[in-house]
Design a protein around this motif. Structure first.
Motif, PDB file in Angstrom:
ATOM      1  N   SER A 187       5.262  14.449 -11.126  1.00  0.00           N
ATOM      2  CA  SER A 187       5.909  14.520 -12.444  1.00  0.00           C
ATOM      3  C   SER A 187       5.014  15.180 -13.493  1.00  0.00           C
ATOM      4  N   GLY A 188       3.709  15.198 -13.261  1.00  0.00           N
ATOM      5  CA  GLY A 188       2.775  15.845 -14.183  1.00  0.00           C
ATOM      6  C   GLY A 188       2.100  14.888 -15.141  1.00  0.00           C
ATOM      7  N   ASP A 189       2.351  13.608 -15.017  1.00  0.00           N
ATOM      8  CA  ASP A 189       1.713  12.591 -15.877  1.00  0.00           C
ATOM      9  C   ASP A 189       0.345  12.240 -15.279  1.00  0.00           C
ATOM     10  N   ILE A 190      -0.597  13.140 -15.511  1.00  0.00           N
ATOM     11  CA  ILE A 190      -1.915  13.011 -14.876  1.00  0.00           C
ATOM     12  C   ILE A 190      -2.740  11.900 -15.535  1.00  0.00           C
ATOM     13  N   GLU A 191      -2.569  11.714 -16.833  1.00  0.00           N
ATOM     14  CA  GLU A 191      -3.341  10.675 -17.547  1.00  0.00           C
ATOM     15  C   GLU A 191      -3.025   9.268 -16.991  1.00  0.00           C
ATOM     16  N   LYS A 192      -1.750   9.021 -16.859  1.00  0.00           N
ATOM     17  CA  LYS A 192      -1.331   7.716 -16.320  1.00  0.00           C
ATOM     18  C   LYS A 192      -1.794   7.556 -14.873  1.00  0.00           C
ATOM     19  N   TYR A 193      -1.699   8.653 -14.132  1.00  0.00           N
ATOM     20  CA  TYR A 193      -2.137   8.652 -12.728  1.00  0.00           C
ATOM     21  C   TYR A 193      -3.622   8.304 -12.633  1.00  0.00           C
ATOM     22  N   GLU A 201       4.481  10.190  -6.931  1.00  0.00           N
ATOM     23  CA  GLU A 201       5.551  10.526  -7.877  1.00  0.00           C
ATOM     24  C   GLU A 201       4.988  10.868  -9.252  1.00  0.00           C
ATOM     25  N   LEU A 202       3.973  10.102  -9.688  1.00  0.00           N
ATOM     26  CA  LEU A 202       3.330  10.372 -10.984  1.00  0.00           C
ATOM     27  C   LEU A 202       2.641  11.741 -10.984  1.00  0.00           C
ATOM     28  N   LYS A 203       2.009  12.046  -9.868  1.00  0.00           N
ATOM     29  CA  LYS A 203       1.299  13.320  -9.750  1.00  0.00           C
ATOM     30  C   LYS A 203       2.284  14.494  -9.790  1.00  0.00           C
ATOM     31  N   VAL A 240       0.842  -1.214   0.000  1.00  0.00           N
ATOM     32  CA  VAL A 240       0.000   0.000   0.000  1.00  0.00           C
ATOM     33  C   VAL A 240       0.870   1.254   0.000  1.00  0.00           C
ATOM     34  N   LEU A 241       1.908   1.223   0.816  1.00  0.00           N
ATOM     35  CA  LEU A 241       2.806   2.387   0.900  1.00  0.00           C
ATOM     36  C   LEU A 241       3.562   2.609  -0.416  1.00  0.00           C
ATOM     37  N   ASP A 242       3.989   1.527  -1.024  1.00  0.00           N
ATOM     38  CA  ASP A 242       4.678   1.633  -2.325  1.00  0.00           C
ATOM     39  C   ASP A 242       3.749   2.186  -3.394  1.00  0.00           C
ATOM     40  N   ASN A 243       2.505   1.735  -3.359  1.00  0.00           N
ATOM     41  CA  ASN A 243       1.504   2.210  -4.331  1.00  0.00           C
ATOM     42  C   ASN A 243       1.246   3.710  -4.156  1.00  0.00           C
ATOM     43  N   LYS A 244       1.134   4.122  -2.903  1.00  0.00           N
ATOM     44  CA  LYS A 244       0.914   5.550  -2.611  1.00  0.00           C
ATOM     45  C   LYS A 244       2.090   6.393  -3.084  1.00  0.00           C
ATOM     46  N   LYS A 245       3.264   5.879  -2.833  1.00  0.00           N
ATOM     47  CA  LYS A 245       4.482   6.586  -3.233  1.00  0.00           C
ATOM     48  C   LYS A 245       4.560   6.730  -4.753  1.00  0.00           C
ATOM     49  N   GLN A 246       4.207   5.647  -5.454  1.00  0.00           N
ATOM     50  CA  GLN A 246       4.234   5.644  -6.928  1.00  0.00           C
ATOM     51  C   GLN A 246       3.241   6.657  -7.496  1.00  0.00           C
TER      52      GLN A 246
END
Length: 290
Positions: free
Chosen positions: A191-197, A187-189, A178-184
């Motif tokens: 970085s600005g990759d909102i579509e992938k997020y 990081e996506l947010k 869960v913590l790894d998922n939150k961290k990932q």
């Protein structure tokens, strides 16, 4: 030794003989006389007794033969008449007997006819009977499931009926996931990759919904998982302490038993020693303290 025994026996016999002579003289017993009587008086005569002459049978004449035949005939006729006299002349009784005989005959005929009919039926069945056709089973070829694995069962499962992997139950691993998922996601947010997020978020939401509908328990709350981990640690600590206490108690019990055993052995040895010393003191040995 043999001569002595013989002399003793001779003296005894002489004494007995003298005694017998004394009694004979005392009672005036006469001496035995020889019998002069003839033995022939007591014996049977061996002379043959004259036999009586047997009567010779005379030859039977014709008159005697005829007389004997008539006597025999009369006897036979008398017997025949006696038998006839026994039989009843009542017509009703005769009719009853006839009816009984007829009934018996009818029964016999019926039984015979039934037996014949049964035999005929059995024959017809045997003729009509056909041998059973043995069905040959079709050999089914090898079957493959969705994962391209050979299936040996007759029923082929659908693609959706594939065995699912086991659900994770370790709280530590779940918390880390869960913590790894939150961290990932963070990081996506950043970085600005909102579509992938957004795509990952949507996918995770669908997975959660499907798991809940399937009846699975979704564990994705990090706070609850952290509490569970702490609780589990406490339980492990407590169980370790309890185990140590148990081991200590067992050791104490063992030591106590060993002490008791050694004390008992010493006591028995001392008792044996004391008993031996007491016995020796009784016998006259000088032992201090006894």
């Amino acid at each position: 030794m043999g001569k002595k025994a013989a002399s003793e026996l001779q003296t005894r016999l002489q004494a007995i003989n003298d005694e017998m002579e004394f009694y004979v003289q005392l009672f005036n017993i006469p001496e035995s006389k020889q019998d002069d009587g003839d033995e022939s008086d007591y014996l049977l005569d061996t002379d043959e007794v004259p036999k009586k002459p047997l009567m010779k049978r005379t030859k039977a004449t014709e008159e005697d033969k005829t007389f004997e035949m008539e006597v025999k005939k009369n006897k036979i006729t008398a017997k025949h008449i006696g038998r006839k006299g026994k039989t009843s002349t009542d017509p009703q009784k005769i009719e009853r007997k006839k009816l009984k005989k007829e009934k018996k005959m009818k029964k016999k005929l019926k039984n015979i006819s039934m037996a014949v009919i049964k035999q005929e039926q059995q024959r017809t069945k045997l003729i009509e009977h056909k041998p059973l056709e043995v069905k040959q089973e079709k050999k089914t070829g090898r079957m493959f499931n969705a994962e391209d694995k050979i299936v040996f069962s007759k029923v082929q499962l659908d693609e959706s009926d594939v065995q699912k992997k086991g659900i994770e139950t370790d709280t530590k691993k779940l918390l880390k996931k869960v913590l790894d998922n939150k961290k990932q996601l963070a990081e996506l947010k950043e970085s600005g990759d909102i579509e992938k997020y957004a795509e990952i978020k949507k996918k995770q939401a669908w997975e959660k919904a499907l798991a809940k509908t399937a009846g699975q328990k979704v564990r994705d709350d990090p706070e609850l998982l952290a509490k569970k981990v702490i609780q589990r640690k406490k339980q492990i600590k407590k169980s370790k302490e309890q185990w140590k206490e148990r081991e200590q108690k067992i050791e104490q019990k063992q030591k106590q038993r060993q002490k008791e055993r050694t004390a008992n052995i010493k006591e028995r040895a001392q008792k044996k020693k004391n008993t031996k010393l007491k016995k020796m003191a009784k016998k006259g040995r000088v032992i201090p303290g006894f």
